[in-house]
Design an enzyme around this catalytic site. Structure first.
Site, PDB file in Angstrom:
ATOM      1  N   SER A 145       0.852  -1.197   0.000  1.00 14.47           N
ATOM      2  CA  SER A 145       0.000   0.000   0.000  1.00 14.47           C
ATOM      3  C   SER A 145       0.891   1.251   0.000  1.00 14.47           C
ATOM      4  O   SER A 145       2.086   1.162   0.311  1.00 14.47           O
ATOM      5  CB  SER A 145      -0.857  -0.021   1.266  1.00 14.47           C
ATOM      6  OG  SER A 145      -1.464   1.226   1.511  1.00 14.47           O
ATOM      7  N   TYR A 158      -3.712  -0.696   9.948  1.00 17.06           N
ATOM      8  CA  TYR A 158      -3.477  -0.918   8.513  1.00 17.06           C
ATOM      9  C   TYR A 158      -2.061  -0.468   8.141  1.00 17.06           C
ATOM     10  O   TYR A 158      -1.331  -1.172   7.432  1.00 17.06           O
ATOM     11  CB  TYR A 158      -4.525  -0.138   7.714  1.00 17.06           C
ATOM     12  CG  TYR A 158      -4.526  -0.408   6.225  1.00 17.06           C
ATOM     13  CD1 TYR A 158      -5.179  -1.523   5.696  1.00 17.06           C
ATOM     14  CD2 TYR A 158      -3.897   0.454   5.335  1.00 17.06           C
ATOM     15  CE1 TYR A 158      -5.203  -1.760   4.324  1.00 17.06           C
ATOM     16  CE2 TYR A 158      -3.909   0.233   3.968  1.00 17.06           C
ATOM     17  CZ  TYR A 158      -4.570  -0.880   3.462  1.00 17.06           C
ATOM     18  OH  TYR A 158      -4.580  -1.106   2.103  1.00 17.06           O
TER      19      TYR A 158
HETATM   20  P1  NAD Z   1     -11.816  -5.103  -1.397  1.00 15.97           P
HETATM   21  O1  NAD Z   1     -12.404  -4.832  -0.050  1.00 15.97           O
HETATM   22  O2  NAD Z   1     -12.657  -4.920  -2.600  1.00 15.97           O
HETATM   23  O3  NAD Z   1     -11.182  -6.571  -1.443  1.00 15.97           O
HETATM   24  C1  NAD Z   1     -10.595  -7.190  -0.346  1.00 15.97           C
HETATM   25  C2  NAD Z   1     -10.555  -8.675  -0.591  1.00 15.97           C
HETATM   26  O4  NAD Z   1     -10.013  -9.327   0.565  1.00 15.97           O
HETATM   27  C3  NAD Z   1     -11.963  -9.235  -0.808  1.00 15.97           C
HETATM   28  O5  NAD Z   1     -11.910 -10.244  -1.772  1.00 15.97           O
HETATM   29  C4  NAD Z   1     -12.274  -9.811   0.549  1.00 15.97           C
HETATM   30  O6  NAD Z   1     -13.233 -10.838   0.509  1.00 15.97           O
HETATM   31  C5  NAD Z   1     -10.894 -10.344   0.943  1.00 15.97           C
HETATM   32  N1  NAD Z   1     -10.822 -10.600   2.376  1.00 15.97           N
HETATM   33  C6  NAD Z   1     -10.962  -9.712   3.384  1.00 15.97           C
HETATM   34  N2  NAD Z   1     -10.900 -10.342   4.565  1.00 15.97           N
HETATM   35  C7  NAD Z   1     -10.715 -11.663   4.307  1.00 15.97           C
HETATM   36  C8  NAD Z   1     -10.597 -12.821   5.103  1.00 15.97           C
HETATM   37  N3  NAD Z   1     -10.708 -12.772   6.442  1.00 15.97           N
HETATM   38  N4  NAD Z   1     -10.406 -14.012   4.498  1.00 15.97           N
HETATM   39  C9  NAD Z   1     -10.354 -14.094   3.150  1.00 15.97           C
HETATM   40  N5  NAD Z   1     -10.477 -13.029   2.342  1.00 15.97           N
HETATM   41  C10 NAD Z   1     -10.656 -11.833   2.915  1.00 15.97           C
HETATM   42  O7  NAD Z   1     -10.559  -4.139  -1.470  1.00 15.97           O
HETATM   43  P2  NAD Z   1      -9.344  -4.038  -2.499  1.00 15.97           P
HETATM   44  O8  NAD Z   1      -9.068  -2.608  -2.648  1.00 15.97           O
HETATM   45  O9  NAD Z   1      -9.579  -4.856  -3.725  1.00 15.97           O
HETATM   46  O10 NAD Z   1      -8.172  -4.657  -1.619  1.00 15.97           O
HETATM   47  C11 NAD Z   1      -7.314  -5.694  -2.058  1.00 15.97           C
HETATM   48  C12 NAD Z   1      -5.953  -5.518  -1.422  1.00 15.97           C
HETATM   49  O11 NAD Z   1      -5.360  -4.323  -1.925  1.00 15.97           O
HETATM   50  C13 NAD Z   1      -5.980  -5.358   0.105  1.00 15.97           C
HETATM   51  O12 NAD Z   1      -4.883  -6.024   0.676  1.00 15.97           O
HETATM   52  C14 NAD Z   1      -5.858  -3.853   0.278  1.00 15.97           C
HETATM   53  O13 NAD Z   1      -5.314  -3.526   1.523  1.00 15.97           O
HETATM   54  C15 NAD Z   1      -4.922  -3.524  -0.861  1.00 15.97           C
HETATM   55  N6  NAD Z   1      -4.882  -2.125  -1.276  1.00 15.97           N
HETATM   56  C16 NAD Z   1      -5.977  -1.501  -1.754  1.00 15.97           C
HETATM   57  C17 NAD Z   1      -5.866  -0.161  -2.151  1.00 15.97           C
HETATM   58  C18 NAD Z   1      -7.019   0.617  -2.696  1.00 15.97           C
HETATM   59  O14 NAD Z   1      -6.854   1.823  -2.908  1.00 15.97           O
HETATM   60  N7  NAD Z   1      -8.161   0.028  -2.975  1.00 15.97           N
HETATM   61  C19 NAD Z   1      -4.662   0.493  -2.055  1.00 15.97           C
HETATM   62  C20 NAD Z   1      -3.564  -0.200  -1.558  1.00 15.97           C
HETATM   63  C21 NAD Z   1      -3.682  -1.506  -1.181  1.00 15.97           C
END
Ligand code: NAD
Length: 253
Positions: A145, A158
């Protein structure tokens, strides 16, 4: 160098949190580049499965909740039962909790650290044990991130987890590079997914964030397609312990 080095034909990738957002987009990108997929999620990932199958690849769904490390042996066993080997692991599943640091609860600390860091380590360990035993190398890609680099606001667990994840990426790269395993990370910038819905709903925060992104827009899940295929492919064989920012230039400011 030939473009074939970017091909993932015949490879097998485990993707956690494959059912939504960035995880779904990366799953589809890997499939289009030739990978069969072991899709790990808490709910049935019907849409992701259909997208992978329409790209002509096989999809094995594994239901698992990564808030504990209990399902990890099951995930690896299911991948091996379905495909016989594992080449790529994408540690994507993640959660976020927002609260002032003064009021932040132990629950919000533990929940985030458990999914975003502890399960990542033990799933990586389980996959690496397989790769080392089979002597076939492998690719582990952690989804970090901007808060691997910066402090953020109201998200202490986080930030701790994602900063820890960048360190862990380097630590595991050091130990596993001699086994032909590449451990790297992708640090997405501000991407329009569920994870950032609260930020985008806040007019002021939304405007502040956009003002700092040189590319002038929120990231789209699909912006990770090229980077994830690259890091999963032999085109990146000499990359170890790197965290690749895909952020529209955010960190350059
Ligand atoms: P999202 O909430 O759409 O997806 C998160 C995913 O993680 C989902 O598929 C959810 O079901 C899964 N998940 C959460 N808890 C879980 C558990 N206990 N067991 C199994 N699966 C679980 O969000 P996203 O933005 O697609 O996030 C994906 C990754 O990217 C994460 O690690 C997030 O921290 C990271 N991220 C996102 C951003 C952003 O701007 N969206 C930026 C940096 C990093």
């Amino acid at each position: 160098m030939s473009l074939d080095s970017f091909s993932l034909k015949g490879k097998v990738a485990i993707v956690t949190g494959c059912d939504a957002g960035l995880g779904q987009a990366m799953t589809v990108a890997l499939a289009r580049a030739g990978c069969n997929i072991v899709g790990v999620s808490r709910r049935t990932p019907d849409e992701t499965q259909a997208l992978v199958e329409s790209a002509g690849r096989r999809f094995e769904a594994v239901k698992a909740d990564l808030s504990t490390i209990e399902p990890i042996p099951f995930i690896v066993d299911e991948a091996l039962r379905a495909f016989g080997h594992i080449d790529v692991l994408i540690n994507n599943a993640g959660i976020i909790r927002r609260e002032n640091a003064l009021e932040f609860s132990e629950q919000d600390w533990d929940d985030v650290l458990d999914v975003n860091l502890k399960s990542v380590f033990f799933l990586s360990q389980a996959v690496a044990r397989h790769c080392v035993a089979e002597q076939r190398g492998g690719k582990i890609i952690n989804i970090a991130s901007m808060l691997s680099f910066q402090g953020g606001i109201r998200v202490p667990s986080y930030t701790a987890a994602k900063s820890g994840l960048m360190g862990l990426t380097k630590a595991l790269a050091n130990e596993w590079a001699p086994h032909g395993i590449n451990v790297n990370a992708i640090a997405p910038g501000y991407m329009a997914t569920n994870n950032t819905a609260a930020l985008r709903a806040d007019k002021q925060r939304n405007a502040d964030i956009l003002a700092r992104i040189p590319a002038g827009r929120w990231g789209r899940a699909d912006d990770l397609a090229g980077p994830v295929v690259f890091l999963a492919s032999s085109a990146s064989d000499y990359m170890h312990g790197c965290t690749l920012a895909v952020d529209g230039g955010w960190l350059a400011r």
